[in-house]
Design a protein around this motif. Sequence first.
Motif, short mmCIF file in Angstrom:
data_model
loop_
_atom_site.label_atom_id
_atom_site.label_comp_id
_atom_site.label_asym_id
_atom_site.label_seq_id
_atom_site.Cartn_x
_atom_site.Cartn_y
_atom_site.Cartn_z
N ILE A 54 68.94 -74.76 -79.54
CA ILE A 54 69.65 -75.64 -80.48
C ILE A 54 71.05 -75.08 -80.72
N ASN A 106 70.34 -80.58 -79.36
CA ASN A 106 69.26 -80.01 -78.57
C ASN A 106 69.76 -79.82 -77.14
N LEU A 145 69.94 -83.64 -83.05
CA LEU A 145 68.84 -83.43 -84.00
C LEU A 145 69.25 -83.71 -85.44
N ASP A 159 73.69 -80.65 -85.15
CA ASP A 159 72.73 -79.87 -84.37
C ASP A 159 72.41 -80.63 -83.09
#
Length: 97
Positions: free
Chosen positions: A63, A58, A48, A56
């Motif tokens: 997360i 997913n 992400l 980050d």
Amino acid sequence: MEKRKRRDTPLTELAELFDLPGDVVAGLCHLEMIGDRRLFVEHHSGILAYSDQSIDINTPCGILRVSGRSLTLEALTGEELRIGGAVERVEWVKTDA
């Protein structure tokens, strides 16, 4: 005290049949850290955000935020990724949903 009988779900039965960990069959993410220099993540569904200080990821579990210094993506496939660098923190990020 009466002992309750455990009810196996189809996923649990399948895991036992093939001698697999239940988390793998359920599609949960799997994390493996080697010291503070490398992190493996299996069963992710994309990146992400990415910088050399924070990544980050997913996952089916939510997360996952990896923070540190000189972070790099060493390998990335549809199912797993490998992060290198000085990993200082790995945390689940709460989202307002």
